[in-house]
Motif scaffolding. Structure first.
Motif, PDB file in Angstrom:
ATOM      1  N   SER A 147       0.881  -1.298   0.325  1.00  0.00           N
ATOM      2  CA  SER A 147       0.090  -0.177  -0.580  1.00  0.00           C
ATOM      3  C   SER A 147       0.966   0.752  -0.263  1.00  0.00           C
ATOM      4  N   GLY A 148       2.253   1.303   0.177  1.00  0.00           N
ATOM      5  CA  GLY A 148       2.633   2.266   0.121  1.00  0.00           C
ATOM      6  C   GLY A 148       3.386   3.121   1.569  1.00  0.00           C
ATOM      7  N   LEU A 149       3.091   2.472   2.715  1.00  0.00           N
ATOM      8  CA  LEU A 149       3.220   2.440   3.833  1.00  0.00           C
ATOM      9  C   LEU A 149       4.880   2.369   4.265  1.00  0.00           C
ATOM     10  N   SER A 150       4.448   1.256   3.996  1.00  0.00           N
ATOM     11  CA  SER A 150       6.625   1.631   3.808  1.00  0.00           C
ATOM     12  C   SER A 150       7.324   2.255   3.887  1.00  0.00           C
ATOM     13  N   GLY A 151       7.146   2.468   2.471  1.00  0.00           N
ATOM     14  CA  GLY A 151       7.952   3.627   1.531  1.00  0.00           C
ATOM     15  C   GLY A 151       7.549   4.972   2.068  1.00  0.00           C
ATOM     16  N   ILE A 152       6.970   5.348   2.827  1.00  0.00           N
ATOM     17  CA  ILE A 152       7.097   6.449   2.985  1.00  0.00           C
ATOM     18  C   ILE A 152       7.448   6.601   4.901  1.00  0.00           C
TER      19      ILE A 152
END
Length: 376
Positions: A147-152
């Motif tokens: 979901s992209g949470l780790s990326g930010i």
């Protein structure tokens, strides 16, 4: 305090495991619903996650109090008939098995909707049921990454099962809405939620930033991508977290806390947009002053000036925090444990909640109860 609870008389049946569905049904149980937890003969695998709470698993104790446990082997015809008899009387059916599993057992939403028009069904999946990811394993860590949470968030896993937790909360809300919907039109409905959908909802701001500017936020630690100053600042001891939300607060921070007319009048720092453009200069200037104070001195100054501030507590310190509240529950072996209180303080909650069920403790009683109802 009223003795009546808002969901008294509501029967919830849940084929659940792990976190998302059990969290949802635990909130329904807290509001007075009768929750029958359907477990495999070996039990919900969350029972074995750890043994930190006086021998019981932390996750299980947190989100399974107030339920009844029935063990059913749904590969066996007799147990499938038992579940069907219970569903005939139920108001809500929740499940978070793999996509298609309940349908293969004969309890798919379409079939249940035909047999029991007032039944509310709630299915929780990893990525939804209508796309090529429908059969993908979807444990919390994977969904955080997808979901992209780790990326930010520094390319790591958040320290809690946030995808599961948010999805469980969303399912609880949707079911309460569906009960009101049925009250108005007399019909049940099908609800479908996914961990991925819950995460993209709470990721709305960075996703919108990416969609409409071509660039989403990078990981910046305790800082805020759109607000400056916002983050941890040094003292002569441990850091202090400061948040400035408007220009009045900025002026109070500069003049009343930092005693710097230079910062207050600096043309590059005159608005949040400008401060965001000059983030490094703002943070360096503030840090040069705050490190002259002890942590407590800076906190006192900030509080006196009504500036939002705090500290980064350890878990042990959180348990001693003035705002921390807990309630008691009883473990399957009769021991008592404290767990965090529900966040919404309501008239129907008390400082002690019902206990956590022993695996299969209610199997014989529930089977006899619903067999008699059908025969009657």
């Amino acid at each position: 305090m009223s003795d009546a609870k808002p969901l008294e008389g509501v029967l919830v049946v849940s084929i659940e495991q792990a976190v998302a569905a059990p969290l949802c049904t635990s909130r329904l149980a807290a509001a007075g619903a009768r929750v029958i937890k359907v477990e495999r003969p070996e039990g919900d695998f969350a029972r074995g996650y750890d043994g930190f709470v006086k021998g019981e698993a932390s996750y299980f104790v947190w989100i399974n109090h107030g339920k009844e446990s029935i063990c059913l082997d749904l590969k066996q015809n007799e147990d499938r008939l038992c579940l069907d008899r219970i569903l005939a009387e139920a108001d809500v059916f929740v499940q978070n098995l793999s996509v298609g599993a309940v349908a293969r057992l004969g309890f798919g939403e379409e079939e249940l909707r035909k047999k029991y028009p007032r039944l509310i069904t709630c299915s929780i999946s990893g990525y939804g049921e209508q796309n090529e990811y429908r059969d993908m394993r979807a444990y919390d860590m994977l969904v955080q990454a997808e979901s992209g949470l780790s990326g930010i968030s520094g390319d790591g896993r958040m320290g809690i099962s946030v995808a599961d937790i948010v999805t469980g909360m969303n399912a609880h809300t949707a079911i309460v809405e569906a009960l009101h919907y049925r009250e108005k039109n007399g019909k049940g409905c099908s609800l479908s939620l996914s961990l991925f959908g819950s995460m993209t909802d709470i990721m709305a701001v960075p996703l919108l930033q990416q969609a409409y500017s071509g660039s989403g936020p990078d990981y910046i630690g305790m800082r805020h991508p759109s607000i400056v100053p916002y983050g941890a600042f040094p003292t002569s001891g441990s850091d202090v977290v400061i948040s400035i939300q408007n220009e009045r607060e900025w002026q109070r921070l500069c003049l009343d806390v930092l005693e710097s007319t230079e910062l207050a009048s600096h043309p590059d720092f005159a608005s949040n947009k400008l401060r965001t453009q000059h983030r490094q200069d703002v943070e360096s200037a503030i840090g040069a002053i705050t490190r002259q104070f002890s942590q407590q001195e800076l906190l006192n100054r900030l509080r006196q000036a009504k500036i939002a501030c705090g500290v980064s507590n350890t878990l042990a310190e959180v348990l001693e925090h003035p705002a921390y509240q807990s309630v008691q529950t009883t473990l399957p072996d009769g021991q008592v444990a404290d767990i965090p209180a529900l966040p919404a303080q309501t008239p129907w909650l008390t400082d002690k909640v019902k206990g956590c069920p022993e695996l299969g403790a209610d199997t014989d009683r529930i089977k006899a109860e619903f067999d008699k109802e059908v025969r009657a």
